[in-house]
Design an enzyme around this catalytic site. Structure first.
Site, PDB file in Angstrom:
ATOM      1  N   GLY A  56      29.574 -40.619  83.391  1.00 39.33           N
ATOM      2  CA  GLY A  56      29.084 -39.303  82.974  1.00 39.33           C
ATOM      3  C   GLY A  56      28.101 -38.775  84.009  1.00 39.33           C
ATOM      4  O   GLY A  56      27.237 -39.515  84.477  1.00 39.33           O
ATOM      5  N   ASP A  80      34.733 -39.199  75.092  1.00 36.85           N
ATOM      6  CA  ASP A  80      35.539 -40.291  75.647  1.00 36.85           C
ATOM      7  C   ASP A  80      34.782 -41.626  75.675  1.00 36.85           C
ATOM      8  O   ASP A  80      35.347 -42.673  75.391  1.00 36.85           O
ATOM      9  CB  ASP A  80      36.002 -39.926  77.059  1.00 36.85           C
ATOM     10  CG  ASP A  80      36.607 -38.533  77.103  1.00 36.85           C
ATOM     11  OD1 ASP A  80      37.492 -38.249  76.288  1.00 36.85           O
ATOM     12  OD2 ASP A  80      36.168 -37.717  77.929  1.00 36.85           O
ATOM     13  N   HIS A  95      25.442 -24.223  65.867  1.00 36.40           N
ATOM     14  CA  HIS A  95      24.439 -23.302  66.417  1.00 36.40           C
ATOM     15  C   HIS A  95      24.598 -21.974  65.689  1.00 36.40           C
ATOM     16  O   HIS A  95      25.704 -21.463  65.577  1.00 36.40           O
ATOM     17  CB  HIS A  95      24.630 -23.127  67.928  1.00 36.40           C
ATOM     18  CG  HIS A  95      23.419 -22.556  68.586  1.00 36.40           C
ATOM     19  ND1 HIS A  95      23.035 -21.241  68.422  1.00 36.40           N
ATOM     20  CD2 HIS A  95      22.485 -23.123  69.383  1.00 36.40           C
ATOM     21  CE1 HIS A  95      21.913 -21.039  69.098  1.00 36.40           C
ATOM     22  NE2 HIS A  95      21.556 -22.167  69.686  1.00 36.40           N
ATOM     23  N   ARG A 106      17.957 -25.156  62.799  1.00 36.85           N
ATOM     24  CA  ARG A 106      19.336 -24.679  62.956  1.00 36.85           C
ATOM     25  C   ARG A 106      20.198 -24.934  61.719  1.00 36.85           C
ATOM     26  O   ARG A 106      21.058 -24.136  61.382  1.00 36.85           O
ATOM     27  CB  ARG A 106      19.973 -25.348  64.173  1.00 36.85           C
ATOM     28  CG  ARG A 106      19.385 -24.858  65.464  1.00 36.85           C
ATOM     29  CD  ARG A 106      19.956 -25.576  66.659  1.00 36.85           C
ATOM     30  NE  ARG A 106      19.357 -25.046  67.874  1.00 36.85           N
ATOM     31  CZ  ARG A 106      19.533 -25.560  69.087  1.00 36.85           C
ATOM     32  NH1 ARG A 106      20.300 -26.615  69.249  1.00 36.85           N
ATOM     33  NH2 ARG A 106      18.956 -25.022  70.147  1.00 36.85           N
ATOM     34  N   HIS A 123      27.903 -27.072  68.035  1.00 39.57           N
ATOM     35  CA  HIS A 123      27.082 -27.026  69.245  1.00 39.57           C
ATOM     36  C   HIS A 123      26.672 -28.408  69.747  1.00 39.57           C
ATOM     37  O   HIS A 123      26.550 -28.620  70.943  1.00 39.57           O
ATOM     38  CB  HIS A 123      25.830 -26.209  68.930  1.00 39.57           C
ATOM     39  CG  HIS A 123      24.893 -26.056  70.080  1.00 39.57           C
ATOM     40  ND1 HIS A 123      25.280 -25.448  71.256  1.00 39.57           N
ATOM     41  CD2 HIS A 123      23.590 -26.406  70.249  1.00 39.57           C
ATOM     42  CE1 HIS A 123      24.240 -25.432  72.088  1.00 39.57           C
ATOM     43  NE2 HIS A 123      23.220 -26.024  71.514  1.00 39.57           N
ATOM     44  N   GLU A 149      23.363 -37.307  74.775  1.00 37.34           N
ATOM     45  CA  GLU A 149      24.030 -36.884  73.532  1.00 37.34           C
ATOM     46  C   GLU A 149      24.998 -37.945  73.023  1.00 37.34           C
ATOM     47  O   GLU A 149      25.246 -38.047  71.818  1.00 37.34           O
ATOM     48  CB  GLU A 149      24.773 -35.550  73.745  1.00 37.34           C
ATOM     49  CG  GLU A 149      25.314 -34.973  72.445  1.00 37.34           C
ATOM     50  CD  GLU A 149      25.965 -33.604  72.589  1.00 37.34           C
ATOM     51  OE1 GLU A 149      25.838 -32.987  73.664  1.00 37.34           O
ATOM     52  OE2 GLU A 149      26.583 -33.147  71.606  1.00 37.34           O
ATOM     53  N   ARG A 155      18.931 -31.797  64.860  1.00 40.26           N
ATOM     54  CA  ARG A 155      18.179 -31.839  66.112  1.00 40.26           C
ATOM     55  C   ARG A 155      17.397 -30.548  66.312  1.00 40.26           C
ATOM     56  O   ARG A 155      17.901 -29.465  66.029  1.00 40.26           O
ATOM     57  CB  ARG A 155      19.140 -32.025  67.293  1.00 40.26           C
ATOM     58  CG  ARG A 155      18.460 -31.962  68.639  1.00 40.26           C
ATOM     59  CD  ARG A 155      19.422 -32.195  69.780  1.00 40.26           C
ATOM     60  NE  ARG A 155      20.376 -31.120  69.983  1.00 40.26           N
ATOM     61  CZ  ARG A 155      20.108 -29.982  70.632  1.00 40.26           C
ATOM     62  NH1 ARG A 155      18.898 -29.743  71.100  1.00 40.26           N
ATOM     63  NH2 ARG A 155      21.051 -29.065  70.789  1.00 40.26           N
ATOM     64  N   SER A 212      17.180 -31.937  73.138  1.00 34.96           N
ATOM     65  CA  SER A 212      18.322 -32.619  73.764  1.00 34.96           C
ATOM     66  C   SER A 212      18.083 -32.797  75.258  1.00 34.96           C
ATOM     67  O   SER A 212      18.365 -33.872  75.807  1.00 34.96           O
ATOM     68  CB  SER A 212      19.623 -31.866  73.515  1.00 34.96           C
ATOM     69  OG  SER A 212      19.507 -30.543  73.950  1.00 34.96           O
TER      70      SER A 212
END
Lengths: 231, 522
Positions: free
Chosen positions: B10, B215, B236, B273, B333, B358, B369, B374
């Protein structure tokens, strides 16, 4: 609506807001093995840059018109269909030392922020690179995005090694640009690499370098084509 | 044989922060990413990164900890939240020193005091450090510049198929499909750090990069690692109606209103949120369109603080937000859940495999969250994760043979991949969305099982095949979708982002993480 991708015509039987939507429509309905790249769908990841009728566009923010001709970006090796190999981007960033080389503790303010705001909006889509006519004749030219990135670090007050940036952009760098403005016109983020390059030339002169083209002219090359385009 | 001390899978903000840290500690490190580094979902983060610098309002790490715990609905772990919030100073200092062009205040006396901060939902102070509304872009690209110049290899086009384990059941590498060669290849490593992001893109309406298909999580699950809290999927509140382009929380942080078609405000715009998304969803259910109103903020201020938002709203909604209302709807989101990790970020159930950003459930977000946490998690735990991974004995590397078979067969119907993909993502959005119930969850599970995604094959050459990548992603999406639905069925209560119409109360007996492992998926 019909669009052409690499000279093959495709019919889009759906209302689409962007070229990317049209390409996804083709992939999901008629030609699943068509290859193109995308990620964010909102103009910030730079993956979907292509050429539309010869001009660089982000597929995710371009509204397609009937008869548009879509091709991959120029100069990068084509992998398959519209996907090109952009791995040389990183070699360029390394060559021009596009990073903060030596952190110099400084308190920045809103004016300092404004100085590098636009340059740091770069999404590395390479539209500017593909639009640059110099690459056509000199594949070693650093090109617009790499020079803009370097410029951003040279004007950052936190950079304690400005001259190191300047040293590495003399050969196949700032003086090879013709100031034709194509990069500036191609940038989807409104960045102006041409002006950044002009500013880098000034910084080069301040650091003891001179325009090699002027040198050539004084010693006999005064007439004929001025590759530098300067007045 | 390709072999490194630390393999990071990543190339987003978490992965690259970790890579730079590991390199600075002297490790031989490599980053593998399925696309190109600039395409990471991190690039889309807009609003900011929470660090209690107190540059505008009085603030402290303790206040930040308390806001984060409150927003988590009692699911976050106090120790981990404390590690996160107290680690913010080192994280922002790291970013300042590699050259991130943050927005600035005038008249400060130290570098960190000059960083501008804005309000985001659920925060008791202006705490989010930002770079206009391009915070993710500018952090990510500065990290790329740094990593490239430090000679950290970033292997692009490597899709993680599975984790490699040695005879002692330790993870000692990753097996990849190479997009450029069409071949399967291993990279061996003393430690593997998974930083592959979340799985929001498996939903039909989402704000994520198309690459966010989880993945790494699928590979962890298959290798015997544990995942947790997958049911907490954050919607979101403000994405453009139709295109689901994200309009950052900073739009409300800077004073934007939410109004319905009758012009009425119906919720505190700076609430969390989960609450706002639910309130908007309820308005939409009553056929009341919902809008973001930024007009009163003023053109000049908007252009200075939110240049990207104005551009996106103009481009994708043909609306001038300085003069007109912006039609919005909630969309997926962020995924709060992920790989269960211990305090050292090592994945529960595996040895030698770490998970950050994440992708992990490091118990800092719980059921909801906070905006701005994040990016903080990605950088802070990215840096800490690298140190922790280097702190213990490396896994023994044993070269192995692999017989991974790619899902390719002549005369397969390639269009089936997209039929299945669209069916799965629509099913999730409609039946595993903001408001859930047992009947719909069971129906969704049945639909997804009937899609029989594991048996799908394509007819294409593997080299440079985006169709093959999409099928591999779909296989992972299917694994995660089933695990997510099982977690949502287990949680017979409503908490934070997990809202059940058939179990509407928050219950003390569910004040714990849901977990999923390999055995739950047979």
């Amino acid at each position: 609506m019909n669009i052409e991708i690499n000279s093959k015509s495709y019919k889009i039987e759906k209302a689409v807001a962007t070229l990317l939507e049209a390409m996804i429509y083709i992939k999901e309905n008629t030609e699943p093995t068509l290859n193109f790249d995308y990620g964010c769908k909102s103009g910030v990841c730079g993956a979907c840059s292509v050429r539309v009728n010869g001009k660089e566009k982000l597929a995710c923010s371009y509204t397609p018109q009937d008869g548009d001709k879509i091709e991959p970006l120029k100069y990068y090796p084509q992998k398959r269909d519209l996907i090109v190999d952009k791995s040389s981007q990183k070699e360029l960033l390394k060559r021009v030392k596009a990073r903060l080389i030596s952190y110099n503790e400084q308190v920045l303010n809103s004016q300092d922020e404004a100085k590098t705001q636009i340059q740091s909006d770069c999404i590395l889509c390479s539209s500017c690179y593909s639009a640059c006519p110099v690459i056509e004749v000199n594949s070693l030219f650093a090109g617009p995005f790499a020079l803009t990135k370097t410029y951003k670090y040279t004007i950052d007050k936190r950079e304690g090694a400005v001259k190191e940036h300047i040293d590495v952009i003399q050969s196949n760098g700032v003086w090879d640009c013709t100031l034709c403005n194509e990069c500036t016109l191609a940038c989807p983020q409104g960045i102006d690499p041409k002006t950044d390059i002009v500013n880098l030339r000034n910084l080069s002169v301040q650091n003891g370098y001179m325009d090699p083209n002027i040198g050539n002219m004084s010693f006999g090359g005064g007439f004929g084509f001025d590759a530098n385009g300067s007045f | 044989m390709r072999k490194v001390d630390i393999l990071i899978v990543g190339s987003g903000i978490a992965g690259l922060s970790s890579a730079i840290k590991a390199k600075s500690l002297g490790a031989d490190v490599a980053v593998a990413t399925k696309g190109v580094a600039t395409k990471s979902n991190s690039v889309m983060a807009q609003g900011g990164m929470n660090v209690a610098l107190g540059n505008i309002d009085r603030d402290s790490p303790n206040l930040h900890i308390s806001d984060t715990l409150k927003s988590s609905h009692n699911l976050a772990d106090k120790e981990m939240v404390s590690k996160l919030c107290n680690g913010g100073i080192d994280a922002i200092k790291f970013l300042e020193e590699i050259g991130v062009p943050f927005s600035r205040l005038d008249g400060a006396d130290t570098p960190l005091k000059s960083i501008a901060q804005r309000a985001l939902g659920g925060a008791s102070a202006k705490r989010a450090c930002y770079a206009q509304d391009y915070t993710g872009l500018k952090i990510l690209h500065t990290l790329i510049d740094g990593a490239v110049n430090l000679d950290i290899p970033i292997f692009e086009g490597l899709f993680l198929l599975e984790l490699i384990k040695n005879n002692d059941s330790e993870v000692c590498g990753g097996l990849f499909f190479n997009f450029d060669s069409g071949e399967i290849e291993p990279i061996y490593a003393g430690k593997v750090i998974i930083a592959t992001g979340g799985f929001g893109a498996i939903y039909s309406k989402n704000t994520n990069s198309a690459t966010s298909t989880g993945d790494g999580l699928s590979a962890i699950l298959k290798a015997g690692g544990e995942l947790s809290n997958l049911e907490f999927v954050q919607f979101h509140p403000t994405t453009l109606k139709g295109s689901n382009i994200l309009i950052s929380e900073s739009a409300r942080g800077e004073g934007g209103y939410l109004v319905n078609c009758e012009g009425e405000r119906f919720i505190d715009e700076l609430s969390t949120r989960d609450k706002i998304a639910k309130a908007i969803f309820e308005q939409l259910k009553q056929n009341r369109e919902v809008f973001l109103d930024l007009r009163h903020i003023g053109k000049e201020k908007l252009e200075h603080l939110m240049p990207q938002e104005l551009k996106l709203i103009k481009q994708y909604a043909n609306t001038d937000a300085t003069q007109e209302l912006v039609a919005i709807e909630p969309a997926v989101h962020y995924t709060m859940g992920g790989a269960s990790v211990n305090e050292q970020f090592e994945v529960i159930g595996l040895k030698g495999c770490y998970c950050i950003g994440e992708a992990s459930n490091a118990n800092v977000h719980g059921a909801n969250r906070l905006g701005g946490n994040s990016l903080l998690e990605a950088v802070t735990f990215g840096l800490l994760g690298a140190s922790e991974a280097l702190n213990t004995t490396a896994s023994k590397i044993e070269e192995q043979k692999f017989n991974y078979i790619l899902p390719i067969a002549k005369d397969s119907d390639n269009l089936e991949v997209y039929k299945a993909k669209n069916s799965l993502s629509d099913t999730l959005f409609k039946q595993v969305g903001i408001i859930r119930d047992e009947q719909n969850l069971l129906k969704a599970l049945e639909t997804i099982e009937e899609l029989n995604i594991d048996s799908l094959k394509i007819d294409d050459t593997p080299k440079h095949s985006t169709l093959l990548i999409e099928l591999l992603e779909l296989q992972n999406a299917s694994v995660l979708a089933k695990a997510l639905i099982k977690s949502a069925l287990w949680r017979k209560e409503s908490r934070g982002a997990h809202i059940r119409s058939d179990y509407q109360d928050e219950l003390i007996e569910f004040e714990k993480n849901s977990t999923v492992s390999k055995k739950d998926l047979v």
